[in-house]
Design an enzyme around this catalytic site. Structure first.
Site, PDB file in Angstrom:
ATOM      1  N   ASP A 105       3.462   1.896   7.943  1.00  0.00           N
ATOM      2  CA  ASP A 105       2.214   1.151   7.774  1.00  0.00           C
ATOM      3  C   ASP A 105       2.338  -0.020   6.811  1.00  0.00           C
ATOM      4  O   ASP A 105       1.974   0.060   5.629  1.00  0.00           O
ATOM      5  CB  ASP A 105       1.079   2.077   7.323  1.00  0.00           C
ATOM      6  CG  ASP A 105      -0.284   1.398   7.478  1.00  0.00           C
ATOM      7  OD1 ASP A 105      -0.330   0.237   7.937  1.00  0.00           O
ATOM      8  OD2 ASP A 105      -1.297   2.036   7.149  1.00  0.00           O
TER       9      ASP A 105
ATOM     10  N   ASP B 271       0.849  -1.195   0.000  1.00  0.00           N
ATOM     11  CA  ASP B 271       0.000   0.000   0.000  1.00  0.00           C
ATOM     12  C   ASP B 271       0.882   1.242   0.000  1.00  0.00           C
ATOM     13  O   ASP B 271       0.711   2.157   0.804  1.00  0.00           O
ATOM     14  CB  ASP B 271      -0.916  -0.014   1.228  1.00  0.00           C
ATOM     15  CG  ASP B 271      -2.051   1.001   1.127  1.00  0.00           C
ATOM     16  OD1 ASP B 271      -2.454   1.337   0.005  1.00  0.00           O
ATOM     17  OD2 ASP B 271      -2.523   1.459   2.186  1.00  0.00           O
TER      18      ASP B 271
END
Length: 328
Positions: free
Chosen positions: A217, A201
């Site tokens: 993340d 991502d």
């Protein structure tokens, strides 16, 4: 219990403090909620005067084994001196349990926002993505999934078919546009690529700038084609994207090779993300954080815009794929 909500409301300040104390951490102040929809993330100041971030995983989304794989990938990158935020090992564990929740503690790191129009920063990011993929190619995830049309298209289609947020008057045209997008995406999707462990991502919001890029993340880490970690950094008209792609891949190539046939996957991956994103919000709608954060999902105009976006994406899929700038 519906895992889309799992009563995150029960994650009170007292429960969070008790969870931290269970692993020997005392929060002197803070518990500032950070921007995270999928999980619950808080920053706090420890009694050692250091700042930390605690992340409570959404129950039943990832298994313990899958979370451990995410952590190990982050630690592998840290061992390779790649600037990615890795979990802290406390009592020889990076994953902890408290009253049904799994949680992890990270060092708190600051940084400026990555500048999407800064080509020097893009070049830096390209080099580090090459290094990340060097590490990622050393082994594959065995518990985490591999990017594919089932997870990103077919299962989301089932969710959207039952989504009560879609106005009745637009349900049929929306699902028709969705089906057309899925069919066209499948025509252009191929699996003729070498899988590797990915960030998964890697959009600009997951990159901080701190004397260089800092990758954060890793929650969506999975196996997939290398281009998945690059295409979300491209933006603007196609001429600008070609320049950005040239800069990105030249820097990336200092540390890793990429099969340029993967460029044909950019628009299929974009289409998959579009469908998956809508279904993700629909799945989580019972979580009170989602109606507050995505109120436009209840507007007719939003769903009309999605029909138009899906129709436009079909045209992009059918157009020639993005190519590198010609060499002279």
């Amino acid at each position: 219990m519906n895992n889309s909500a799992f009563n995150f409301q029960a994650l009170s300040p007292d429960l969070i403090l008790d969870a931290l104390e269970s692993v020997g951490l005392i929060a002197e102040s803070g518990l500032t909620a950070l921007n995270s929809y999928e999980n619950r993330v808080y920053q706090f100041l420890g009694e050692d005067r250091k700042r930390y971030v605690v992340k409570f995983y959404r129950p039943e989304r990832w298994t313990q084994e899958q979370i451990h794989e995410e952590h190990q990938f982050s630690l592998d990158m840290s061992d390779a001196e790649i600037p990615a935020v890795a979990p802290l090992s406390i009592n020889e564990n990076t994953l902890h349990h408290y009253q049904g929740y799994m949680f992890t503690v990270f060092p708190s790191v600051g940084g400026r926002q990555y500048e999407i129009d800064n080509l020097d920063q893009l070049e830096w990011v390209g080099r580090f993505l090459g290094r990340i993929h060097q590490v990622g190619s050393e082994s594959l995830f065995s518990a985490r999934p591999t990017i594919g049309v089932d997870e990103y298209l077919f299962r989301p289609r089932e969710v959207l078919a039952q989504c009560p947020l879609i106005p009745k008057s637009l349900r049929e045209p929306f699902l028709s546009a969705t089906d057309q997008l899925i069919r066209t995406t499948c025509e252009y999707w191929h699996t003729d690529w070498q899988p590797l462990r990915l960030h998964g991502d890697c959009h600009p919001g997951n990159i901080l700038w701190r004397d260089g890029p800092l990758f954060v993340d890793m929650d969506d880490a999975r196996n997939g084609p290398a281009i998945q970690d690059l295409w979300m950094l491209l933006h603007g008209p196609q001429s600008e994207q070609r320049l950005q792609l040239d800069i990105l891949l030249e820097a990336y190539g200092e540390f890793a090779d990429i099969d340029t046939r993967e460029l044909s996957l950019i628009e299929p991956l974009r289409a998959m993300r579009m469908v998956y994103y809508l279904a993700w919000v629909a799945r989580r709608w019972e979580d009170p954080a989602f109606p507050k954060s995505f109120p436009w999902m209840q507007d007719e105009d939003f769903w009309r815009s999605q029909i138009a976006a899906f129709t436009e994406q079909v045209k992009k899929l059918q157009a020639p794929p993005l190519q590198l700038m010609p060499m002279y």
